[in-house]
Design a protein around this motif. Structure first.
Motif, short mmCIF file in Angstrom:
data_model
loop_
_atom_site.label_atom_id
_atom_site.label_comp_id
_atom_site.label_asym_id
_atom_site.label_seq_id
_atom_site.Cartn_x
_atom_site.Cartn_y
_atom_site.Cartn_z
N ASP A 240 0.53 -1.36 -0.21
CA ASP A 240 0.27 -0.02 0.07
C ASP A 240 0.61 1.11 0.06
O ASP A 240 0.27 2.95 -0.29
CB ASP A 240 -1.05 -0.19 1.20
N VAL A 241 2.23 0.72 0.32
CA VAL A 241 2.64 2.28 0.64
C VAL A 241 3.05 2.76 -0.70
O VAL A 241 3.01 3.78 -1.73
CB VAL A 241 4.30 1.94 1.60
N GLY B 92 -12.07 7.93 -3.32
CA GLY B 92 -12.17 7.16 -3.35
C GLY B 92 -11.87 5.80 -3.60
O GLY B 92 -12.04 4.78 -2.77
N GLU B 93 -10.64 6.36 -4.12
CA GLU B 93 -9.92 4.69 -4.25
C GLU B 93 -8.92 4.42 -3.03
O GLU B 93 -8.65 3.82 -2.89
CB GLU B 93 -8.21 5.20 -5.08
N LEU B 94 -8.88 5.24 -1.84
CA LEU B 94 -8.04 5.32 -0.51
C LEU B 94 -9.42 5.05 0.36
O LEU B 94 -8.55 4.16 1.35
CB LEU B 94 -7.15 6.61 -0.55
N ARG B 95 -10.12 4.97 -0.01
CA ARG B 95 -11.71 4.80 0.59
C ARG B 95 -11.59 3.08 0.66
O ARG B 95 -11.79 2.02 1.65
CB ARG B 95 -12.71 5.10 0.38
N ASP B 96 -11.12 2.87 -0.97
CA ASP B 96 -11.91 1.23 -1.14
C ASP B 96 -10.06 0.64 0.01
O ASP B 96 -10.67 -0.52 0.11
CB ASP B 96 -11.37 1.28 -2.29
N ARG B 97 -9.38 1.07 -0.32
CA ARG B 97 -8.19 -0.05 0.40
C ARG B 97 -8.20 0.60 2.29
O ARG B 97 -7.08 0.40 2.73
CB ARG B 97 -6.51 1.15 -0.04
N LYS B 98 -8.98 1.80 2.72
CA LYS B 98 -9.18 0.99 4.17
C LYS B 98 -8.75 2.28 4.77
O LYS B 98 -8.24 2.36 5.77
CB LYS B 98 -9.94 0.32 4.94
#
Length: 89
Positions: free
Chosen positions: A7-8, A50-56
């Motif tokens: 994720d980094v 949205g992308e960051l929300r998908d990755r929690k």
């Protein structure tokens, strides 16, 4: 490779995700505030959120007028802290 390291790398692959994470590392924010802080287009902020929300990594803390209010999750804080510790941004 562990999930956090993956994720980094994923965050670092987009300047818009970096901007959002950097901004939210200072506290809660509306997308408009992020847009104005980095002088970027709203669709780029919206997509990154949205992308960051998908990755929690970020979450919505309020969804009322005048708009959605976002904050970094505990996991997002871990990822951002690792980025900062490694001096990757």
């Amino acid at each position: 490779m562990d999930e956090e390291l993956a994720d980094v790398r994923w965050v670092l692959n987009s300047k818009y995700r970096i901007y959002v994470m950097e901004h939210l590392s200072t506290g809660i924010s509306y997308p408009k505030q992020i847009k104005e802080a980095y002088d970027i287009r709203y669709p780029n902020v919206s997509r990154a959120l949205g992308e960051l929300r998908d990755r929690k990594m970020v979450e919505i803390v309020a969804d009322e007028h005048p708009g959605r209010l976002y904050e970094m999750t505990e996991y997002g804080e871990q990822v951002w802290e690792r980025i900062k510790e490694e001096e990757l941004v």
